[in-house]
Motif scaffolding. Sequence first.
Motif, PDB file in Angstrom:
ATOM      1  N   ASN A 136      -2.101  78.879  42.285  1.00 27.06           N
ATOM      2  CA  ASN A 136      -1.599  78.076  42.914  1.00 27.06           C
ATOM      3  C   ASN A 136      -2.649  76.988  43.032  1.00 27.06           C
ATOM      4  O   ASN A 136      -3.208  76.516  44.264  1.00 27.06           O
ATOM      5  N   TRP A 154      -0.211  74.558  47.084  1.00 24.28           N
ATOM      6  CA  TRP A 154       1.372  74.650  47.759  1.00 24.28           C
ATOM      7  C   TRP A 154       1.519  75.516  48.831  1.00 24.28           C
ATOM      8  O   TRP A 154       0.869  76.483  48.745  1.00 24.28           O
ATOM      9  N   ARG A 202       9.288  73.922  44.761  1.00 23.40           N
ATOM     10  CA  ARG A 202       8.211  74.951  44.232  1.00 23.40           C
ATOM     11  C   ARG A 202       7.764  73.942  42.941  1.00 23.40           C
ATOM     12  O   ARG A 202       8.392  73.643  42.049  1.00 23.40           O
ATOM     13  N   PRO A 203       6.358  73.602  43.124  1.00 26.70           N
ATOM     14  CA  PRO A 203       5.665  72.773  42.050  1.00 26.70           C
ATOM     15  C   PRO A 203       5.571  73.416  40.684  1.00 26.70           C
ATOM     16  O   PRO A 203       5.635  74.961  40.778  1.00 26.70           O
ATOM     17  N   PHE A 248       2.619  76.235  40.059  1.00 22.03           N
ATOM     18  CA  PHE A 248       2.604  77.535  40.954  1.00 22.03           C
ATOM     19  C   PHE A 248       3.202  78.541  40.137  1.00 22.03           C
ATOM     20  O   PHE A 248       4.617  78.657  39.577  1.00 22.03           O
ATOM     21  N   ASN A 251      -1.515  79.686  50.681  1.00 18.37           N
ATOM     22  CA  ASN A 251      -2.430  78.460  50.143  1.00 18.37           C
ATOM     23  C   ASN A 251      -3.997  78.783  50.838  1.00 18.37           C
ATOM     24  O   ASN A 251      -4.656  77.732  50.670  1.00 18.37           O
TER      25      ASN A 251
END
Length: 105
Positions: free
Chosen positions: A18, A22, A28-29, A32, A82
């Motif tokens: 991560n 995030w 969701r990136p 990730f 995170n």
Amino acid sequence: MNERQCRMLAEDFINEANPGLWDGKGMRPKRFHTITYEYPIDEKTRFELVYAYNDCDFAWKCYCSVVQDETCVSDIGTFEINSVDAVTGLIHEAYCRYQEVIKRI
């Protein structure tokens, strides 16, 4: 395993899985990752850290398991995906639970 070792493990995991820190909200990136990261404790025992979506809570969680001889000995999770402090505490708690189990054996 002491607090400093747990923290180093948490930092390594978050940096790999991560890196954008995030918080689990919104889209969701791409950076990730949901693969399981393994960190050895000894030749038969390892930590497994993974991010997974919890369908019951409708939220992302970080899970830490202690696995010995392919058997899960301790498993715990946190919603603070995170936070180095939260993941450090998660690792430490999983390790302490593992220590309690092996004392009984």
